[in-house]
Design an enzyme around this catalytic site. Structure first.
Site, PDB file in Angstrom:
ATOM      1  N   TYR A 152      40.376  63.505 -42.037  1.00  0.00           N
ATOM      2  CA  TYR A 152      41.020  64.380 -43.023  1.00  0.00           C
ATOM      3  C   TYR A 152      42.365  64.887 -42.494  1.00  0.00           C
ATOM      4  O   TYR A 152      43.391  64.748 -43.148  1.00  0.00           O
ATOM      5  CB  TYR A 152      40.091  65.553 -43.314  1.00  0.00           C
ATOM      6  CG  TYR A 152      40.578  66.499 -44.387  1.00  0.00           C
ATOM      7  CD1 TYR A 152      40.660  66.087 -45.716  1.00  0.00           C
ATOM      8  CD2 TYR A 152      40.914  67.810 -44.082  1.00  0.00           C
ATOM      9  CE1 TYR A 152      41.080  66.965 -46.712  1.00  0.00           C
ATOM     10  CE2 TYR A 152      41.331  68.694 -45.074  1.00  0.00           C
ATOM     11  CZ  TYR A 152      41.411  68.265 -46.383  1.00  0.00           C
ATOM     12  OH  TYR A 152      41.822  69.138 -47.369  1.00  0.00           O
ATOM     13  N   ARG A 193      30.538  73.519 -47.718  1.00  0.00           N
ATOM     14  CA  ARG A 193      31.483  74.549 -47.281  1.00  0.00           C
ATOM     15  C   ARG A 193      30.787  75.897 -47.188  1.00  0.00           C
ATOM     16  O   ARG A 193      29.745  76.126 -47.790  1.00  0.00           O
ATOM     17  CB  ARG A 193      32.676  74.611 -48.219  1.00  0.00           C
ATOM     18  CG  ARG A 193      33.666  73.529 -47.866  1.00  0.00           C
ATOM     19  CD  ARG A 193      34.927  73.658 -48.642  1.00  0.00           C
ATOM     20  NE  ARG A 193      34.812  72.992 -49.916  1.00  0.00           N
ATOM     21  CZ  ARG A 193      35.858  72.570 -50.614  1.00  0.00           C
ATOM     22  NH1 ARG A 193      37.079  72.749 -50.155  1.00  0.00           N
ATOM     23  NH2 ARG A 193      35.694  71.973 -51.761  1.00  0.00           N
ATOM     24  N   GLY A 212      27.648  78.477 -34.669  1.00  0.00           N
ATOM     25  CA  GLY A 212      28.228  79.104 -33.481  1.00  0.00           C
ATOM     26  C   GLY A 212      27.833  80.573 -33.435  1.00  0.00           C
ATOM     27  O   GLY A 212      26.776  80.962 -33.936  1.00  0.00           O
ATOM     28  N   ASP A 278      35.488  72.591 -34.572  1.00  0.00           N
ATOM     29  CA  ASP A 278      35.543  73.617 -35.624  1.00  0.00           C
ATOM     30  C   ASP A 278      36.622  74.638 -35.230  1.00  0.00           C
ATOM     31  O   ASP A 278      36.518  75.265 -34.170  1.00  0.00           O
ATOM     32  CB  ASP A 278      34.170  74.291 -35.703  1.00  0.00           C
ATOM     33  CG  ASP A 278      33.960  75.058 -36.986  1.00  0.00           C
ATOM     34  OD1 ASP A 278      33.208  74.572 -37.846  1.00  0.00           O
ATOM     35  OD2 ASP A 278      34.538  76.149 -37.126  1.00  0.00           O
TER      36      ASP A 278
HETATM   37  N1  UDP Z   1      30.040  77.463 -41.534  1.00  0.00           N
HETATM   38  C1  UDP Z   1      28.904  78.181 -41.202  1.00  0.00           C
HETATM   39  N2  UDP Z   1      27.772  77.951 -41.904  1.00  0.00           N
HETATM   40  C2  UDP Z   1      27.697  77.066 -42.943  1.00  0.00           C
HETATM   41  C3  UDP Z   1      28.868  76.335 -43.283  1.00  0.00           C
HETATM   42  C4  UDP Z   1      30.023  76.561 -42.560  1.00  0.00           C
HETATM   43  O1  UDP Z   1      28.905  79.000 -40.261  1.00  0.00           O
HETATM   44  O2  UDP Z   1      26.617  76.923 -43.533  1.00  0.00           O
HETATM   45  C5  UDP Z   1      31.279  77.731 -40.784  1.00  0.00           C
HETATM   46  C6  UDP Z   1      31.970  76.492 -40.225  1.00  0.00           C
HETATM   47  O3  UDP Z   1      31.434  76.152 -38.962  1.00  0.00           O
HETATM   48  C7  UDP Z   1      33.398  76.973 -40.143  1.00  0.00           C
HETATM   49  C8  UDP Z   1      33.535  77.919 -41.324  1.00  0.00           C
HETATM   50  O4  UDP Z   1      32.210  78.287 -41.681  1.00  0.00           O
HETATM   51  O5  UDP Z   1      33.611  77.703 -38.955  1.00  0.00           O
HETATM   52  C9  UDP Z   1      34.233  77.308 -42.519  1.00  0.00           C
HETATM   53  O6  UDP Z   1      33.635  76.079 -42.772  1.00  0.00           O
HETATM   54  P1  UDP Z   1      33.942  75.214 -44.062  1.00  0.00           P
HETATM   55  O7  UDP Z   1      33.060  73.999 -43.991  1.00  0.00           O
HETATM   56  O8  UDP Z   1      33.862  76.031 -45.298  1.00  0.00           O
HETATM   57  O9  UDP Z   1      35.464  74.737 -43.945  1.00  0.00           O
HETATM   58  P2  UDP Z   1      36.560  74.633 -42.795  1.00  0.00           P
HETATM   59  O10 UDP Z   1      37.355  75.864 -42.902  1.00  0.00           O
HETATM   60  O11 UDP Z   1      35.883  74.493 -41.452  1.00  0.00           O
HETATM   61  O12 UDP Z   1      37.296  73.393 -43.161  1.00  0.00           O
END
Ligand code: UDP
Length: 323
Positions: A152, A193, A212, A278
């Site tokens: 991406y 997301r 995390g 991440d």
């Molecule tokens: N995330 C999370 N739990 C979930 C989904 C995502 O803690 O069930 C975290 C993910 O690891 C990241 C943030 O939320 O740190 C945003 O993730 P997302 O997939 O929405 O998009 P990104 O900003 O990483 O492209």
């Protein structure tokens, strides 16, 4: 009617059946455009444009934009086609790279042939796991070119390069928007997301999965604010990238707590491993958008979550019926 309103402007929105693309279509129709959507429905959905089915100024073409096509006369090309959630683009890695390379070339060719203006939907992912905080447009980023997110990130960075090249070599009137995390109605409930995931879990009384330690940050922009920024940038003459995102920054743990509060859920929070690469922090510096476009977001996270709640409730119910 004045002269301006009788002039029919025609816009092509690639990815117009997606979450953000479909809201952009609504915005463009509101501005008097005729809108053609090209979407191969890899991650988009006809449900997002169902309400436009009887709109005379709206046309949908199911199409992979990596293939050339005669679109007829166009005044503006909005290149919004791409899987956008980490789960979706991981699943469709090759398609993501193809649409962000061949697809961008085709979209730019369509603009060049028509003498149309062009906007590239780029992303905060161009900054990778940023070492500069908040991120200004002049920051070149910290991207892993071979990691799992590279399908991406690099596709979007390449798209930015092609867009600037078409501007420099062919004088195409281009714009590049760097979109930060955006949310709202029409998001797919299971796209992985963070906000749809937390909504799904909270509305079903399941534990919210924080990856995390939950201290990584994101800055969430409500979709109506994002579309307002897109339309303003479209009208500007700015060719260099512009950040359009909400600068209010939250930890993912705070985001989970806000979703729990909005839904009134009794769900708990559990911790799961952080995916590779991440980003630890993300927040747009929007000084440029403020200065150039007079734009800044108006909808706070707690308000936007409330505005999205009906959509997510319906999406959960529909999904549960299917199961
Ligand atoms: N995330 C999370 N739990 C979930 C989904 C995502 O803690 O069930 C975290 C993910 O690891 C990241 C943030 O939320 O740190 C945003 O993730 P997302 O997939 O929405 O998009 P990104 O900003 O990483 O492209």
């Amino acid at each position: 009617m004045d002269a301006q309103s009788t002039v029919k402007r025609r816009a092509l929105v690639t990815g117009g059946a997606g979450f953000l693309g479909s809201h952009l279509c609504d915005g463009l129709l509101g501005e008097g455009y005729s809108v053609v959507v090209a979407d191969n429905l890899v991650t988009g959905s006809l449900a997002n444009i169902e309400h436009l089915r009887n709109e005379a100024r709206f046309e949908f073409i199911e199409k992979d934009i990596c293939q050339p096509h005669d679109w007829g006369k166009l005044d503006f090309v909005f290149n919004f086609a791409s899987p956008a959630s980490p789960v979706d683009y991981s699943e469709h890695g090759i398609e993501t790279l193809r649409v962000g390379s061949y697809g961008t070339f085709e979209a730019l060719e369509a603009a060049r042939k028509s003498g149309a203006k062009f906007m590239m939907a780029s992303t905060s992912e161009c900054y990778g796991d940023p070492l500069m905080h908040p991120q200004t447009e002049s920051y070149w980023g910290n991207v892993n070119p071979v990691g799992p997110r590279s399908v991406y990130d690099e596709a979007k960075r390449f798209s930015e390069a092609v867009t600037m090249a078409y501007h420099r070599y062919y004088r195409v009137d281009t714009r590049i928007i760097r979109i930060f995390n955006t949310y709202g109605p029409r998001m797919k409930i299971r796209d992985g997301r963070v906000i749809p995931n937390f909504m799904w879990q909270a509305l079903r009384g399941e534990s919210l999965t924080v990856y995390g330690d939950g201290r990584q940050t994101r800055s969430f922009c409500y979709v109506s604010d994002e579309v307002d920024g897109i339309l303003r940038l479209a009208k500007s003459g700015e060719h260099e990238p512009v950040n359009i995102g909400n600068p209010s920054e939250f930890t993912i743990l705070e985001c989970a707590q806000q979703v729990i509060a909005t839904t009134g859920s009794r769900s708990k929070i559990v911790y799961e491993p952080l995916p590779q690469d991440d980003p630890k922090q993300r927040r747009p510096d929007i000084s440029k958008a403020k200065r150039l476009l007079g734009w800044e977001p108006r909808v706070a996270l707690h308000e936007g979550l409330k505005l999205s709640l009906d959509h997510f409730r319906r999406a959960v119910a529909e999904r549960e019926q299917l199961a």
